[in-house]
Design an enzyme around this catalytic site. Structure first.
Site, PDB file in Angstrom:
ATOM      1  N   ARG A  27      27.417  15.614 101.780  1.00 40.09           N
ATOM      2  CA  ARG A  27      27.790  16.623 100.793  1.00 40.09           C
ATOM      3  C   ARG A  27      29.110  17.296 101.143  1.00 40.09           C
ATOM      4  NH1 ARG A  27      23.212  18.446  97.839  1.00 40.09           N
ATOM      5  NH2 ARG A  27      24.091  20.516  97.630  1.00 40.09           N
ATOM      6  N   GLY A 100      25.985  28.352  97.522  1.00 43.76           N
ATOM      7  CA  GLY A 100      26.426  29.004  96.281  1.00 43.76           C
ATOM      8  C   GLY A 100      27.356  30.162  96.606  1.00 43.76           C
ATOM      9  N   GLU A 482      42.465   7.092  88.290  1.00 42.97           N
ATOM     10  CA  GLU A 482      41.326   6.985  89.199  1.00 42.97           C
ATOM     11  C   GLU A 482      41.741   6.282  90.503  1.00 42.97           C
ATOM     12  OE1 GLU A 482      38.642   8.311  89.607  1.00 42.97           O
ATOM     13  OE2 GLU A 482      37.456   6.984  90.843  1.00 42.97           O
ATOM     14  N   LYS A 486      41.524   7.934  94.235  1.00 39.21           N
ATOM     15  CA  LYS A 486      40.830   7.296  95.369  1.00 39.21           C
ATOM     16  C   LYS A 486      41.755   7.285  96.587  1.00 39.21           C
ATOM     17  CE  LYS A 486      37.607   7.457  94.327  1.00 39.21           C
ATOM     18  NZ  LYS A 486      36.949   7.846  93.142  1.00 39.21           N
ATOM     19  N   GLU A 489      42.256  10.913  98.037  1.00 40.88           N
ATOM     20  CA  GLU A 489      41.158  11.640  98.670  1.00 40.88           C
ATOM     21  C   GLU A 489      40.694  11.021  99.984  1.00 40.88           C
ATOM     22  OE1 GLU A 489      37.499  12.086  96.404  1.00 40.88           O
ATOM     23  OE2 GLU A 489      37.756  10.137  95.479  1.00 40.88           O
ATOM     24  N   HIS A 505      60.954   9.287  81.954  1.00 39.81           N
ATOM     25  CA  HIS A 505      61.047  10.719  81.686  1.00 39.81           C
ATOM     26  C   HIS A 505      60.958  11.549  82.957  1.00 39.81           C
ATOM     27  CE1 HIS A 505      60.940   9.835  77.437  1.00 39.81           C
ATOM     28  NE2 HIS A 505      59.946   8.999  77.693  1.00 39.81           N
ATOM     29  N   LYS A 604      30.807  16.305  98.375  1.00 34.28           N
ATOM     30  CA  LYS A 604      30.354  15.287  97.431  1.00 34.28           C
ATOM     31  C   LYS A 604      30.029  15.905  96.083  1.00 34.28           C
ATOM     32  CE  LYS A 604      28.942  11.341  95.919  1.00 34.28           C
ATOM     33  NZ  LYS A 604      30.020  10.451  95.449  1.00 34.28           N
TER      34      LYS A 604
HETATM   35  C1  AGP Z   1      35.658  11.512  93.174  1.00 35.39           C
HETATM   36  O1  AGP Z   1      35.847  10.520  94.099  1.00 35.39           O
HETATM   37  C2  AGP Z   1      35.305  12.832  93.675  1.00 35.39           C
HETATM   38  N1  AGP Z   1      34.271  12.832  94.625  1.00 35.39           N
HETATM   39  C3  AGP Z   1      35.189  13.921  92.606  1.00 35.39           C
HETATM   40  O2  AGP Z   1      36.353  13.898  91.854  1.00 35.39           O
HETATM   41  C4  AGP Z   1      33.962  13.886  91.667  1.00 35.39           C
HETATM   42  O3  AGP Z   1      34.059  12.820  90.781  1.00 35.39           O
HETATM   43  C5  AGP Z   1      33.901  15.224  90.909  1.00 35.39           C
HETATM   44  O4  AGP Z   1      33.701  16.257  91.838  1.00 35.39           O
HETATM   45  C6  AGP Z   1      32.826  15.258  89.860  1.00 35.39           C
HETATM   46  O5  AGP Z   1      31.551  15.092  90.410  1.00 35.39           O
HETATM   47  P1  AGP Z   1      30.303  14.744  89.505  1.00 35.39           P
HETATM   48  O6  AGP Z   1      30.553  13.422  88.891  1.00 35.39           O
HETATM   49  O7  AGP Z   1      29.159  14.747  90.455  1.00 35.39           O
HETATM   50  O8  AGP Z   1      30.189  15.822  88.477  1.00 35.39           O
END
Ligand code: AGP
Length: 609
Positions: A27, A100, A482, A486, A489, A505, A604
């Site tokens: 996570r 939270g 995307e 990748k 990150e 541009h 995550k």
């Molecule tokens: C993508 O590789 C990331 N881990 C992140 O952008 C992720 O897609 C985003 O936080 C949304 O998460 P979710 O699909 O669980 O809502």
């Protein structure tokens, strides 16, 4: 984001809690801790910054144990990663873990400081421990004290609380952050997700927002936000350790990339028949609502937003429906003008992303015809708050970088496009042709996976780079976005995606020998235009990495590297072409020695705003 695990038991529980934390590592976190009641009136605690192994070393050097305990992985929000900010937070004999944000922690802190309490951390959480302690000082038991304190908290929380004066009790609460109760034999558990407890129990109760649970080893009592005792359904999980272990793979991300043919097969299973998408796949309510849909609003974050951005092209070209796509963090704070007959679609792997969930709640007040979630986690908040759901069936995704969740989202979205398109002029022949393409998708993705070794060779040329540019046109533009996400990150190389037509541009100024340019070039109607854009890059000394269809005429050279990604039909090409981009990013990250599955600073599932 933060992970919680806790237990009330008759056996020593420390190692179970630490193992639970290890499972929650995916996570994202920067510190970890555990608090245990030794049953002889002592509250014992260990906390460490860094990885779980640091906490384990601490526990080996200074063993503690108990039969009731709570543990936590912290992803810093309020206060830097430091031992004093790591959970559990303690006040007197009370210990608290929290996921939270307690939004009103500042006035509460001032109020309790005025009462003579001093605080030892910079966190929003500590105030909860202080308040519960204070209510207990006034004579309340743990459950009543926690209930009184929780009633004063604003914001999102999942909480676990224990105290020395009631060593066989744990109180847990959920409001906006995920929390599940695990039911054992003469012991009970709490956790942020069921994965933390695989191997300990398979019976789970998913708490609703506003629920407070009172747990002892023998009993679990749940009270709703009105304080009434409630029965929540018990879910039997079939998740096994085998299904979630890394197996032969070096990283979860690689395992998940290679799971895509099977994940796609499962996502499509039973949903395509006789050349059509089966309406029943979306549920009765959705199928009825589909007859009235005139427009689509998609809201999501990150990778899921990219899936929605691909789908926008499909909705408009195949289903003749206007489609708007927006990141949830913008959508939720913008005034919305809702067109009549609009379907509201959320896309989320976890189903717990705070902004997407908040946008969904907001949308429900705004007059959308129907809310549909495309989601991978059946018991998640987004699924529960939506009118209908199309589950992606990707299986648990542990690598922070989303891979199989993305391609299965795309497959699910394409099915949605067909179901709606049929009602807006998509001919049966065209639908049948795309259904046939979808049926070949698992094999086509398996074909793209066979490029692994060649992509590893490409990756070797990226290892020392600082920047990269990704180009695509049409529905491949979000695929390029995307791919760039990748790379960013997990390899920490700065990567930008552009619609190739935008090059002139501005971004063309960046092109030099040190800027690799990755282009996604399937054989579609924009191919010739893309080729001209790539000529512009070549003419300025840029080094090109082109992913092209088998039959596209692209000549490789010393500075133009071309890989053939089979021969995917136009509609499913975005799904197939995503796969080599995932592999490229993966291998670059491995070469750079980053933490592929848990990249720095990332979580995550983003359960706070
Ligand atoms: C993508 O590789 C990331 N881990 C992140 O952008 C992720 O897609 C985003 O936080 C949304 O998460 P979710 O699909 O669980 O809502």
């Amino acid at each position: 984001m933060c992970g919680i695990v806790g237990s009330v038991s008759h056996r020593s529980i420390c190692s179970v809690l630490v193992e639970g934390l290890r499972r929650l590592e995916y996570r994202g976190y920067d510190s970890a801790g555990v608090a245990l009641l030794d049953g002889e009136g002592k509250l014992l605690r260990a906390r460490e910054t860094g990885k779980i192994r640091e906490l384990e070393q601490n526990l080996q050097a200074n063993p503690i144990d108990g039969k009731t305990g709570i543990a936590h992985t912290r992803w810093a929000t309020h206060g830097v990663p430091a031992e004093r900010n790591a959970h559990p937070h303690v006040c007197g004999g009370v210990a608290v873990v929290h996921n939270g944000i307690i939004e009103n922690h500042e006035p509460l802190r001032i109020e309790y400081q005025a009462k003579g309490y001093s605080f030892t951390s910079d966190t929003d959480t500590e105030v909860a421990a202080v308040m519960i302690h204070d209510y207990m000082q006034q004579g309340l038991g743990l459950f009543e004290a926690a209930t009184q304190a929780i009633a004063r908290l604003q914001g999102a929380y999942a909480l676990g609380v224990i105290c020395v004066s009631e060593p066989h009790r744990m109180v847990a609460a959920r409001n906006g952050s995920p929390l599940v109760v695990g039911l054992g034999e003469d012991e009970n558990f709490i956790a942020s997700d069921i994965y933390a407890l695989v191997g300990e129990t398979q019976r789970f109760v998913f708490l609703d927002d506003g629920d407070i649970a009172d747990l002892t080893p023998e009993n679990v009592r749940i009270y709703d936000k009105a304080g009434s005792a409630v029965e929540r359904p018990v879910t039997e999980s079939r998740m096994t350790l085998d299904a979630v272990e890394r197996g032969e793979y070096r990283h979860y991300m690689l395992k998940e990339i290679f799971e895509q043919p099977v994940a796609l097969e499962k996502t499509l299973d039973g949903r395509l028949a006789a050349g059509q998408v089966v309406d029943a796949a979306f549920g009765q309510a959705a199928a009825a609502a589909f007859d009235h849909i005139q427009a689509v609003q998609i809201v999501a974050c990150g990778t899921s937003f990219h899936a929605g951005s691909v789908a926008r092209y499909w909705f408009e070209s195949l289903a003749n429906l206007p489609c708007n796509v927006e990141v949830a963090s913008e959508f939720r704070y913008r005034k919305q003008v809702v067109r009549p007959g609009t379907l509201f679609v959320t896309i989320s792997q976890s189903g717990e992303t705070a902004d997407t969930l908040a946008a969904l709640k907001e949308a429900k007040q705004l007059g959308y015809v129907h809310t549909l979630a495309i989601c991978n986690v059946p018991q998640s908040s987004i699924v529960r708050d939506s009118d209908s759901v199309l589950l992606t069936r990707a299986g648990m995704e542990i690598g922070v970088a989303s891979t199989k969740a993305f391609t299965t989202q795309l497959a699910a979205l394409l099915m949605l496009v067909l179901a709606l398109g049929r009602r807006h002029g998509l001919t049966p022949e065209k639908e049948a042709a795309i259904v046939a393409q979808l049926q070949t998708l698992p094999q086509q993705v398996a074909g793209a996976l066979r490029l692994d070794a060649q992509l590893e060779q490409w990756a070797a040329r990226f290892g020392d780079k600082h920047h990269a540019l990704y180009l695509g046109r049409g529905s491949q533009y979000p695929v390029a976005m995307e791919g760039a996400l990748k790379l960013k990150e997990i390899s920490y190389i700065h990567a930008e995606a552009y619609a190739a037509g935008e090059l002139k541009h501005g971004p063309l100024a960046l092109i030099d020998a040190d800027m690799p340019v990755v282009a996604v070039a399937p054989n579609d109607e924009l191919l010739d235009k893309l080729k001209s854009n790539l000529q512009e890059v070549q003419a300025r000394g840029g080094e090109l990495y082109v992913l092209a269809d088998e039959d596209v005429d692209f000549t490789g050279s010393e500075r133009v590297h071309v890989l053939r990604v089979g021969k995917a039909a136009e509609e499913i090409a975005p799904i197939v072409f995503s796969v080599p981009l995932q592999l490229l990013a993966y291998h670059v990250a491995v070469i750079r020695g980053t933490d592929v599955d848990q990249p720095r600073n990332l979580a995550k599932s983003v359960t706070v705003e």
